[in-house]
Design an enzyme around this catalytic site. Structure first.
Site, PDB file in Angstrom:
ATOM      1  N   MET A  85      -3.261  -6.511  -7.038  1.00  0.00           N
ATOM      2  CA  MET A  85      -3.870  -7.807  -7.888  1.00  0.00           C
ATOM      3  C   MET A  85      -4.821  -8.855  -8.976  1.00  0.00           C
ATOM      4  O   MET A  85      -4.038 -10.146  -8.538  1.00  0.00           O
ATOM      5  CB  MET A  85      -2.541  -8.844  -6.720  1.00  0.00           C
ATOM      6  CG  MET A  85      -1.173  -7.911  -6.806  1.00  0.00           C
ATOM      7  SD  MET A  85      -0.071  -6.721  -8.468  1.00  0.00           S
ATOM      8  CE  MET A  85       1.052  -7.357  -8.083  1.00  0.00           C
ATOM      9  N   ARG A  86      -5.313  -8.527  -9.074  1.00  0.00           N
ATOM     10  CA  ARG A  86      -7.044  -8.922  -9.748  1.00  0.00           C
ATOM     11  C   ARG A  86      -6.878  -8.671 -11.151  1.00  0.00           C
ATOM     12  O   ARG A  86      -6.666  -7.017 -10.755  1.00  0.00           O
ATOM     13  CB  ARG A  86      -7.871  -9.048  -8.785  1.00  0.00           C
ATOM     14  CG  ARG A  86      -8.047 -10.726  -8.015  1.00  0.00           C
ATOM     15  CD  ARG A  86      -9.501 -10.040  -6.986  1.00  0.00           C
ATOM     16  NE  ARG A  86      -8.850 -10.790  -5.632  1.00  0.00           N
ATOM     17  CZ  ARG A  86      -9.269 -12.514  -5.624  1.00  0.00           C
ATOM     18  NH1 ARG A  86      -9.213 -12.783  -6.760  1.00  0.00           N
ATOM     19  NH2 ARG A  86      -8.623 -12.842  -4.706  1.00  0.00           N
TER      20      ARG A  86
ATOM     21  N   GLY B  72       1.198  -1.356   0.329  1.00  0.00           N
ATOM     22  CA  GLY B  72      -0.227   0.012   0.186  1.00  0.00           C
ATOM     23  C   GLY B  72       0.971   0.982  -0.411  1.00  0.00           C
ATOM     24  O   GLY B  72       0.321   2.516   0.240  1.00  0.00           O
TER      25      GLY B  72
ATOM     26  N   ASN C 156      -5.080   2.621 -13.406  1.00  0.00           N
ATOM     27  CA  ASN C 156      -3.694   1.743 -12.616  1.00  0.00           C
ATOM     28  C   ASN C 156      -2.713   1.740 -13.155  1.00  0.00           C
ATOM     29  O   ASN C 156      -1.847   2.580 -13.797  1.00  0.00           O
ATOM     30  CB  ASN C 156      -4.555  -0.342 -13.222  1.00  0.00           C
ATOM     31  CG  ASN C 156      -3.061  -1.080 -12.439  1.00  0.00           C
ATOM     32  OD1 ASN C 156      -2.425  -1.295 -11.861  1.00  0.00           O
ATOM     33  ND2 ASN C 156      -2.624  -1.615 -13.323  1.00  0.00           N
TER      34      ASN C 156
ATOM     35  N   HIS D 140       1.472   0.597 -13.221  1.00  0.00           N
ATOM     36  CA  HIS D 140       2.215  -0.620 -13.397  1.00  0.00           C
ATOM     37  C   HIS D 140       3.928  -0.066 -13.169  1.00  0.00           C
ATOM     38  O   HIS D 140       3.689   0.936 -14.315  1.00  0.00           O
ATOM     39  CB  HIS D 140       2.009  -1.387 -14.918  1.00  0.00           C
ATOM     40  CG  HIS D 140       2.565  -2.179 -15.301  1.00  0.00           C
ATOM     41  ND1 HIS D 140       2.724  -3.507 -14.448  1.00  0.00           N
ATOM     42  CD2 HIS D 140       3.343  -2.747 -16.622  1.00  0.00           C
ATOM     43  CE1 HIS D 140       3.133  -4.411 -15.001  1.00  0.00           C
ATOM     44  NE2 HIS D 140       3.305  -4.382 -16.128  1.00  0.00           N
TER      45      HIS D 140
ATOM     46  N   ILE E 274      -9.528  -7.179 -13.575  1.00  0.00           N
ATOM     47  CA  ILE E 274     -10.608  -6.103 -13.159  1.00  0.00           C
ATOM     48  C   ILE E 274     -11.400  -6.979 -14.402  1.00  0.00           C
ATOM     49  O   ILE E 274     -11.022  -7.335 -15.320  1.00  0.00           O
ATOM     50  CB  ILE E 274     -11.228  -4.750 -13.411  1.00  0.00           C
ATOM     51  CG1 ILE E 274      -9.906  -4.422 -12.757  1.00  0.00           C
ATOM     52  CG2 ILE E 274     -11.692  -4.374 -13.608  1.00  0.00           C
ATOM     53  CD1 ILE E 274     -10.342  -3.950 -11.336  1.00  0.00           C
TER      54      ILE E 274
HETATM   55  C1  GAR Z   1       3.554  -1.402  -7.138  1.00  0.00           C
HETATM   56  O1  GAR Z   1       4.623  -1.890  -7.810  1.00  0.00           O
HETATM   57  C2  GAR Z   1       2.868  -1.452  -8.544  1.00  0.00           C
HETATM   58  O2  GAR Z   1       2.516  -0.573  -9.365  1.00  0.00           O
HETATM   59  C3  GAR Z   1       2.113  -2.694  -8.707  1.00  0.00           C
HETATM   60  O3  GAR Z   1       2.107  -3.581  -7.421  1.00  0.00           O
HETATM   61  C4  GAR Z   1       2.793  -2.238  -6.310  1.00  0.00           C
HETATM   62  C5  GAR Z   1       2.035  -2.500  -4.490  1.00  0.00           C
HETATM   63  O4  GAR Z   1       2.966  -1.475  -4.008  1.00  0.00           O
HETATM   64  N1  GAR Z   1       1.176  -3.474  -9.294  1.00  0.00           N
HETATM   65  C6  GAR Z   1       1.333  -4.288 -10.742  1.00  0.00           C
HETATM   66  O5  GAR Z   1       2.532  -4.903 -10.713  1.00  0.00           O
HETATM   67  C7  GAR Z   1      -0.113  -4.112 -11.665  1.00  0.00           C
HETATM   68  N2  GAR Z   1       0.606  -5.166 -12.482  1.00  0.00           N
HETATM   69  P1  GAR Z   1       2.474  -0.837  -3.169  1.00  0.00           P
HETATM   70  O6  GAR Z   1       1.825  -2.174  -2.476  1.00  0.00           O
HETATM   71  O7  GAR Z   1       3.361  -0.483  -2.432  1.00  0.00           O
HETATM   72  O8  GAR Z   1       2.094   0.661  -4.107  1.00  0.00           O
END
Ligand code: GAR
Length: 191
Positions: free
Chosen positions: A91-92, A13, A108, A110, A94
């Site tokens: 991590m799902r 988060g 989102n 990424h 949509i």
């Molecule tokens: C982030 O780096 C985000 O870009 C990635 O998960 C992490 C969450 O970090 N998302 C993905 O990989 C989506 N495909 P956080 O919980 O510390 O914000």
């Protein structure tokens, strides 16, 4: 009334925290009204409590189908009059219910320069590939994994060999790009 944001997250988060802090200090002129978390107990929930932001916490396995839990989420988004949904490590994929009801209003973040390295392990995949310019993408969410229209990107140059150092750099880039992008999206909405 200020625009109303919900953030969906599954884990640490840190992006939620940056968005919540930016709404609280006025950097983003919006109210972050809901945290949606599909992993009860994830640290993002603690962060939300510290900001006094309500958490909608659920387990997918407690529902018969994806449509069922997304209906529950979308109903709550309706109640909260949410204008923009920001996925931040949710991590799902949509599904149809949320896309039918909130399509065009879900974005989102990424940790790669899409369309390269989609998926759940983008930083590791890019590192193992040996790229020299990494980066961050913010995009609209559609029915393809990490496939929607790109809103903003920032490069992160790294030629070292320490993946932890690289991750720290990419997260720092995310924490700048996400609030700036949300802020400019919302100000364009109001024009
Ligand atoms: C982030 O780096 C985000 O870009 C990635 O998960 C992490 C969450 O970090 N998302 C993905 O990989 C989506 N495909 P956080 O919980 O510390 O914000």
């Amino acid at each position: 009334m200020k625009p109303r944001i919900a953030v969906f997250a599954s884990g640490n988060g840190s992006n939620f925290e940056v968005l919540a802090g930016s709404c609280a200090d006025g950097t983003i002129d919006a109210d972050l009204v809901l945290c949606v978390c599909d992993k009860p107990g994830a640290f993002v929930e603690t962060r939300a409590e510290r900001f006094d932001i309500p958490v909608l916490s659920f387990r997918a396995r407690d529902f018969e189908s994806k449509r069922d839990f997304e209906r529950m989420i979308a109903d709550r988004l309706d109640e909260e009059k949410v204008d923009l949904v920001c996925l931040a490590g949710y991590m799902r994929i949509i599904g149809e219910e949320l896309l039918e009801r909130y399509g065009g209003r879900i974005i989102n973040i990424h940790p790669a320069l899409l369309p390269s390295f989609p998926g759940a392990h983008a930083i590791k995949d890019a590192f193992e590939y040996g790229v020299k310019v990494y980066g961050v993408t913010i995009h609209y969410v559609n029915d393809e994994v990490d496939g929607g229209k790109i809103i903003a990107q920032t490069p992160v140059e790294y030629t070292g060999s320490d993946i932890d150092e690289l991750e720290t750099m990419i997260h720092a880039a995310e924490h700048k790009l996400y609030p700036a992008t949300v802020s400019s999206l919302l100000s364009n909405l109001n024009k």
